[in-house]
Design a protein around this motif. Sequence first.
Motif, PDB file in Angstrom:
ATOM      1  N   UNK A 156      29.337  37.271  81.718  1.00  9.82           N
ATOM      2  CA  UNK A 156      28.860  35.887  81.711  1.00  9.82           C
ATOM      3  C   UNK A 156      27.344  35.804  81.535  1.00  9.82           C
ATOM      4  N   UNK A 157      26.599  36.473  82.446  1.00 11.49           N
ATOM      5  CA  UNK A 157      25.148  36.296  82.458  1.00 11.49           C
ATOM      6  C   UNK A 157      24.446  37.263  81.501  1.00 11.49           C
ATOM      7  N   UNK A 158      24.923  38.508  81.457  1.00 13.49           N
ATOM      8  CA  UNK A 158      24.262  39.507  80.609  1.00 13.49           C
ATOM      9  C   UNK A 158      24.646  39.310  79.138  1.00 13.49           C
ATOM     10  N   UNK A 159      25.939  39.217  78.863  1.00 14.62           N
ATOM     11  CA  UNK A 159      26.404  39.160  77.462  1.00 14.62           C
ATOM     12  C   UNK A 159      26.761  37.747  76.982  1.00 14.62           C
ATOM     13  N   UNK A 160      26.620  36.759  77.854  1.00 13.86           N
ATOM     14  CA  UNK A 160      26.968  35.355  77.566  1.00 13.86           C
ATOM     15  C   UNK A 160      28.248  35.191  76.718  1.00 13.86           C
ATOM     16  N   UNK A 161      29.285  35.860  77.152  1.00  8.99           N
ATOM     17  CA  UNK A 161      30.622  35.773  76.534  1.00  8.99           C
ATOM     18  C   UNK A 161      30.652  36.152  75.047  1.00  8.99           C
ATOM     19  N   UNK A 162      29.746  37.009  74.624  1.00  4.29           N
ATOM     20  CA  UNK A 162      29.783  37.486  73.227  1.00  4.29           C
ATOM     21  C   UNK A 162      30.825  38.611  73.165  1.00  4.29           C
ATOM     22  N   UNK A 163      32.085  38.215  72.964  1.00  4.15           N
ATOM     23  CA  UNK A 163      33.202  39.149  73.112  1.00  4.15           C
ATOM     24  C   UNK A 163      33.110  40.345  72.161  1.00  4.15           C
ATOM     25  N   UNK A 164      32.617  40.103  70.927  1.00  8.14           N
ATOM     26  CA  UNK A 164      32.500  41.225  69.982  1.00  8.14           C
ATOM     27  C   UNK A 164      31.552  42.294  70.523  1.00  8.14           C
ATOM     28  N   UNK A 165      30.434  41.801  71.085  1.00  6.07           N
ATOM     29  CA  UNK A 165      29.437  42.729  71.663  1.00  6.07           C
ATOM     30  C   UNK A 165      30.028  43.474  72.858  1.00  6.07           C
ATOM     31  N   UNK A 166      30.768  42.722  73.660  1.00  9.25           N
ATOM     32  CA  UNK A 166      31.345  43.312  74.870  1.00  9.25           C
ATOM     33  C   UNK A 166      32.333  44.422  74.493  1.00  9.25           C
ATOM     34  N   UNK A 167      33.225  44.124  73.532  1.00  9.53           N
ATOM     35  CA  UNK A 167      34.215  45.120  73.106  1.00  9.53           C
ATOM     36  C   UNK A 167      33.496  46.327  72.489  1.00  9.53           C
ATOM     37  N   UNK A 168      32.452  46.049  71.673  1.00  9.67           N
ATOM     38  CA  UNK A 168      31.697  47.155  71.056  1.00  9.67           C
ATOM     39  C   UNK A 168      31.058  48.023  72.133  1.00  9.67           C
ATOM     40  N   UNK A 169      30.512  47.379  73.173  1.00  4.73           N
ATOM     41  CA  UNK A 169      29.896  48.120  74.297  1.00  4.73           C
ATOM     42  C   UNK A 169      30.927  49.020  74.967  1.00  4.73           C
ATOM     43  N   UNK A 170      32.111  48.457  75.229  1.00  2.80           N
ATOM     44  CA  UNK A 170      33.154  49.218  75.935  1.00  2.80           C
ATOM     45  C   UNK A 170      33.588  50.425  75.104  1.00  2.80           C
ATOM     46  N   UNK A 171      33.622  50.234  73.771  1.00  2.00           N
ATOM     47  CA  UNK A 171      34.080  51.337  72.915  1.00  2.00           C
ATOM     48  C   UNK A 171      32.959  52.348  72.655  1.00  2.00           C
ATOM     49  N   UNK A 172      31.753  51.828  72.419  1.00  2.00           N
ATOM     50  CA  UNK A 172      30.697  52.721  71.917  1.00  2.00           C
ATOM     51  C   UNK A 172      29.762  53.297  72.964  1.00  2.00           C
ATOM     52  N   UNK A 173      29.616  52.610  74.102  1.00  2.00           N
ATOM     53  CA  UNK A 173      28.655  53.140  75.080  1.00  2.00           C
ATOM     54  C   UNK A 173      29.420  53.849  76.192  1.00  2.00           C
ATOM     55  N   UNK A 174      29.313  55.188  76.216  1.00  2.00           N
ATOM     56  CA  UNK A 174      30.143  55.967  77.154  1.00  2.00           C
ATOM     57  C   UNK A 174      30.045  55.501  78.619  1.00  2.00           C
TER      58      UNK A 174
END
Length: 195
Positions: free
Chosen positions: A91-109
């Motif tokens: 909510x506060x860090x990524x402001x619901x940018x779901x694409x960014x969130x999914x990319x973070x989960x996949x790409x940042x160990x």
Amino acid sequence: MRTAAIKLLLFLLCLLPFLHLLWDAFNGNLGANPVEALTHRSGDWTLRMLLITLAVTPLRRTTGFSLLRHRRMLGLFSFFYATVHLTIYVWIDQVFLWDEIVADIIKRPYITVGFTALMILLPLAVTSTRGMQRRLGKRWKSLHKGAYIAAALACLHFLWLTRADTLEPYIYIAVSTVLMLLRLKREQILGFFRR
Ligand code: HEM
């Protein structure tokens, strides 16, 4: 009565870091980077509550002091702080940018392992009721051993995200290792060395 009083006291103690966080957030006491402070403090309390939960059995075995009746609540508090931690991130860090969130989960160990730890805690929270415990029988115990895997992944999450001073994550790694070793039965440890 005594058990109920201890439960209430523990409940309030476990809630205190959250209330403190809210207090600091509403009073502008989160320093120069409030988002970072919120993420870090909620992450810290997730890990602390998880380790406190895992300490219940070794504490009983080594000192006789038992918080077994309250272990479920302690575990649920860890899940509560994990949910707060994730909510702050989404909510506060990524402001619901779901694409960014999914990319973070996949790409940042470090995010991948943190997310995996949370995914392990989720079924533990859902099956924490007495009814579920009865229904799952022996499988319940096996499932709930997942808490150790979640703790190991959470430590890795902390270690991998720490850029400079790694002392703190290493302290958590040491505490988790001791808790896991204490959990093993004496015979299992002796058996391992006899092999
Ligand atoms: C059981 C699950 C988790 C635990 C125990 C946990 C624990 C922690 C801890 C201890 C910290 C560092 C606190 C400090 O530096 O004092 C942290 C930071 C962080 N966590 Fe988690 N976490 C978990 C899950 C997640 C999830 C699911 C996400 C996102 C999807 C996430 C994203 C972050 C981020 C973005 C940071 C800050 C990184 C930075 O400032 O560079 N965590 N977490």
